[in-house]
Design a protein around this motif. Sequence first.
Motif, short mmCIF file in Angstrom:
data_model
loop_
_atom_site.label_atom_id
_atom_site.label_comp_id
_atom_site.label_asym_id
_atom_site.label_seq_id
_atom_site.Cartn_x
_atom_site.Cartn_y
_atom_site.Cartn_z
N UNK A 128 0.83 -1.20 0.00
CA UNK A 128 0.00 0.00 0.00
C UNK A 128 0.86 1.25 0.00
N UNK A 129 1.98 1.22 0.70
CA UNK A 129 2.89 2.36 0.71
C UNK A 129 3.47 2.59 -0.69
N UNK A 130 3.88 1.52 -1.35
CA UNK A 130 4.45 1.64 -2.70
C UNK A 130 3.39 2.15 -3.68
N UNK A 131 2.21 1.55 -3.65
CA UNK A 131 1.15 1.96 -4.57
C UNK A 131 0.73 3.41 -4.33
N UNK A 132 0.63 3.80 -3.08
CA UNK A 132 0.27 5.19 -2.76
C UNK A 132 1.33 6.15 -3.26
N UNK A 133 2.58 5.79 -3.12
CA UNK A 133 3.67 6.63 -3.59
C UNK A 133 3.65 6.72 -5.11
N UNK A 134 3.39 5.62 -5.78
CA UNK A 134 3.29 5.65 -7.25
C UNK A 134 2.23 6.64 -7.69
N UNK A 135 1.05 6.56 -7.09
CA UNK A 135 -0.05 7.46 -7.45
C UNK A 135 0.32 8.91 -7.19
#
Length: 192
Positions: A9-16
């Motif tokens: 979730x941290x990686x995906x949130x950062x990508x967005x």
Amino acid sequence: MSTSETSERLIESTRELLWERGYVGTSPKAIQQRAGAGQGSMYHHFSGKPDLALAAIRRTAEEMRAKAEQQFAGTGTAVERITAYLRRERDVLKGCPVGRLTQDPDVMADPALRAPVDETFVWLRGRLAEVLAEGVARGELSAALGPAATAATIVAVLQGGYVLARAADSAAPFEQAVDGVLALLAAQSTAS
């Protein structure tokens, strides 16, 4: 929630957030809020914002390469596979998630963050050149076609198309750029 779910979730949130706001506009607090994770969780998985941003950029680059490879490794002539790649569904007005990073001075100033961006474009040009060279070798495309230069042109047109579309707030300039580069490729086709 498991630690691997939190990390994801941290990686995906950062990508967005990187795509929406850029590196400077992506604060650790914004990442944590979007991911629904606390500060302790973030720093348990990543040493800090640069480490998390690198994981996010790498993931974005890997995803972009995997999507492109679906078309490049598909069936059909070289031009048909390149056409499938250029015409696949994209969020044109948001821009290329990797290409937009080149406009971010903080990403470009950091060799570690810049590396996956550069590697992705090197791969893309190389992979397009391979597909074009296959077309030349199979007699689908003119022997005079330079695969490397043509691949660089295709990537430049695609990235430029994103810029033109964003400036116009319309996908039409992107589509026109793709139509133009495909017409140039068709002119190199040996098919009757």
